[in-house]
Enzyme design. Structure first.
Site, PDB file in Angstrom:
ATOM      1  N   ASP A 177     -21.073   0.234  39.686  1.00  0.00           N
ATOM      2  CA  ASP A 177     -19.920   0.719  40.341  1.00  0.00           C
ATOM      3  C   ASP A 177     -18.669   0.505  40.001  1.00  0.00           C
ATOM      4  O   ASP A 177     -17.479   1.020  39.770  1.00  0.00           O
ATOM      5  CB  ASP A 177     -20.084   0.585  41.908  1.00  0.00           C
ATOM      6  CG  ASP A 177     -21.648   0.851  42.051  1.00  0.00           C
ATOM      7  OD1 ASP A 177     -22.682   1.012  41.471  1.00  0.00           O
ATOM      8  OD2 ASP A 177     -21.659   0.782  43.271  1.00  0.00           O
ATOM      9  N   GLU A 401     -29.474 -10.335  43.015  1.00  0.00           N
ATOM     10  CA  GLU A 401     -28.927  -9.236  42.585  1.00  0.00           C
ATOM     11  C   GLU A 401     -28.318  -9.420  41.044  1.00  0.00           C
ATOM     12  O   GLU A 401     -28.620  -8.686  40.260  1.00  0.00           O
ATOM     13  CB  GLU A 401     -28.068  -8.747  43.501  1.00  0.00           C
ATOM     14  CG  GLU A 401     -27.506  -7.184  43.453  1.00  0.00           C
ATOM     15  CD  GLU A 401     -26.572  -6.724  44.499  1.00  0.00           C
ATOM     16  OE1 GLU A 401     -26.391  -7.510  45.217  1.00  0.00           O
ATOM     17  OE2 GLU A 401     -26.332  -5.517  44.548  1.00  0.00           O
TER      18      GLU A 401
HETATM   19  C1  9WN Z   1     -23.905   2.280  45.419  1.00  0.00           C
HETATM   20  C2  9WN Z   1     -28.724  -0.565  44.798  1.00  0.00           C
HETATM   21  C3  9WN Z   1     -27.368  -0.021  44.087  1.00  0.00           C
HETATM   22  C4  9WN Z   1     -27.747  -0.218  42.380  1.00  0.00           C
HETATM   23  C5  9WN Z   1     -26.399  -0.051  41.993  1.00  0.00           C
HETATM   24  C6  9WN Z   1     -25.501  -1.222  42.261  1.00  0.00           C
HETATM   25  C7  9WN Z   1     -25.061  -0.933  43.993  1.00  0.00           C
HETATM   26  C8  9WN Z   1     -24.380   0.666  45.521  1.00  0.00           C
HETATM   27  C9  9WN Z   1     -23.403  -0.199  46.130  1.00  0.00           C
HETATM   28  O1  9WN Z   1     -26.466  -1.032  44.689  1.00  0.00           O
HETATM   29  O2  9WN Z   1     -24.606  -0.032  44.099  1.00  0.00           O
HETATM   30  O3  9WN Z   1     -24.824   2.980  44.880  1.00  0.00           O
HETATM   31  O4  9WN Z   1     -23.622  -0.181  47.549  1.00  0.00           O
HETATM   32  O5  9WN Z   1     -22.372  -0.942  45.714  1.00  0.00           O
HETATM   33  O6  9WN Z   1     -24.454  -1.135  41.675  1.00  0.00           O
HETATM   34  O7  9WN Z   1     -26.713  -0.140  40.599  1.00  0.00           O
HETATM   35  O8  9WN Z   1     -28.254   1.076  42.281  1.00  0.00           O
HETATM   36  O9  9WN Z   1     -29.118  -1.541  44.342  1.00  0.00           O
END
Ligand code: 9WN
Length: 428
Positions: A177, A401
């Site tokens: 992101d 994470e």
């Molecule tokens: C938006 C769920 C997701 C991952 C992504 C990570 C983060 C979400 C966020 O979390 O993104 O989709 O809320 O920032 O960057 O890689 O799939 O773990």
């Protein structure tokens, strides 16, 4: 740094299973308790990969439940919402309004965006490593048509540049992101009028207007009725990301091997592999790496990130290109100056931030992808460094994470599913 007593392989494996069991809803694995209470697209593919050698049925269930969210257009959404905690994450179903779209599934609410198409590679991984062969073959036959629809969608509705690559239309679609690869594209957007905020911002997420821009992009697409013509002609964010396309190519290679199992013709995917490889080399290769191409501004990203190495997943990438990529990866720009593999952004870049998600920290899933790339190019020493360094991170700091690339301390959520699942694969 935060560190734990030395954990042996057996104990680490038991801890990984405990995380996966705690995050299991009965049909899917949520990425982490609390912050991410739904099923996320590429998270589930990594979970399926991690389970593949140990529990064929559960790995299959993970993919089946994700694909229950697939739209009639072939698009596999980036979030499939849990019916009970539906609004426990922002933006939730009331923002995406998937049910208003005639092509969305009726049984579940989803987002309107997608994520990297790792599904065919995950299915191949299950099929290749399954202890339970019959279940794996049945799974391939069941899911193959859905993957065909997904790949058709990418090749038609997402080739926004007309050059054979799939464009992402939102940073969330990259799975990375806040990567600096999108900074210039986000800054070039028209002024943002919506002022949505997450109810709970993690303390170390940057306090700027990036999230407002994310929301404006999502709402613009939603308000077009998720219209492919709007994406092509009007949507202000369209980027050809090397990681997304490298993963797509690897999934096409997986489909060429799965096609005979499903009784299908592998020909279209052999052609797709060639087409995507040529397009990657022609459109994204620049100065020793692959760079994200902003289709609206007509320029390549100046920042070198972990995404630049995605096309190394291609088994047929010319050897001299692979050698150049490995040189950059092992240099002080990435692994050479970090204590742990692999910083998500080039260390010397002005945008590098060791503590901020995709702007510096090391991620287990990215390491796993690069280790896979090293394996397909017969680079055992690199594969070993990536595998051992990743296990050292989770052994010391737990299934976080992401991790500080210099001292290995944990960042973001705890008990993160893909960190646990891919550990099971690395321990095998
Ligand atoms: C938006 C769920 C997701 C991952 C992504 C990570 C983060 C979400 C966020 O979390 O993104 O989709 O809320 O920032 O960057 O890689 O799939 O773990």
């Amino acid at each position: 740094m935060e560190s734990r007593a030395a954990v042996d392989d057996a104990a680490l494996g038991r801890e990984a299973w405990a995380v996966l069991d705690a995050n299991w809803t009965g049909s899917a694995t949520v990425p982490a308790p609390g912050l991410y209470p739904h099923q996320w697209n590429w998270d589930s593919t990594f979970v399926a990969i991690g389970l593949a050698r140990w529990d064929t049925r559960r790995a299959g269930t993970e993919l089946i439940s994700l694909l229950a969210g697939q739209w009639g257009t072939g698009m596999v959404p980036h979030i499939v919402f849990h019916p009970v905690h539906a609004e426990g994450y922002f933006p939730g179903p009331s923002v995406w309004r998937s049910r208003d779209h005639p092509a969305s599934p009726h049984a579940v609410c989803t987002s309107g965006l997608t994520q990297p198409p790792l599904h065919a590679l995950a299915l191949w991984w299950i099929w290749r490593h399954a202890a339970d062969r019959d279940t794996a073959v049945a799974l391939v036959r069941r899911l193959y048509p859905m993957l065909v629809a997904q790949h058709d969608y990418l090749a038609t509705s997402r080739d926004l540049g007309g050059g054979g690559l799939a464009a992402i239309v939102h940073p969330w679609e990259s799975g990375m992101d806040d990567s600096p690869a999108w900074d210039a594209s986000l800054e070039a957007l028209p002024p943002v009028r919506h002022a949505y905020r997450r109810s709970e911002e993690p303390a170390d997420r940057r306090p700027d207007s990036r999230h407002d821009r994310y929301m404006a992009l999502a709402l613009g697409y939603r308000d077009s009725g998720y219209d492919p013509a709007y994406l092509r002609d009007e949507h202000p964010f369209a980027v050809e990301d090397p990681m997304f396309n490298g993963i797509w190519l690897a999934s096409c290679q997986a489909l060429t091997e799965l096609a005979p199992v499903a009784g299908a013709d592998a020909g279209p995917y052999r052609e797709a592999v060639e087409r995507i490889r040529s397009a990657l080399l022609e459109r994204l290769w620049d100065d020793g790496v692959f760079r994200a191409r902003d289709l609206r501004e007509g320029r390549l990203s100046p920042v070198c990130t972990i995404g630049c190495f995605g096309p190394m997943l291609d088994q047929g990438m010319p050897g001299e290109r692979v050698a150049e990529l490995v040189r950059v990866l092992e240099s002080a720009r990435f692994m050479g100056a970090a204590g742990y593999p692999v910083p998500s952004c080039e260390i010397r870049a002005q945008q590098f931030d060791r503590s901020c998600y995709w702007r510096g920290p090391s991620w287990v899933n990215a390491n796993w992808l690069l280790r896979r790339a090293a394996a397909v190019h017969d680079l055992p020493a690199l594969a070993r460094v990536l595998g051992a360094g990743t296990l050292r991170l989770v052994r010391q700091a737990g299934f976080r994470e992401c991790f500080d690339p210099f001292d290995g301390s944990g960042r973001g959520s705890r008990d993160f599913s893909w960190s646990a699942a891919l550990t099971l694969d690395l321990l095998a």
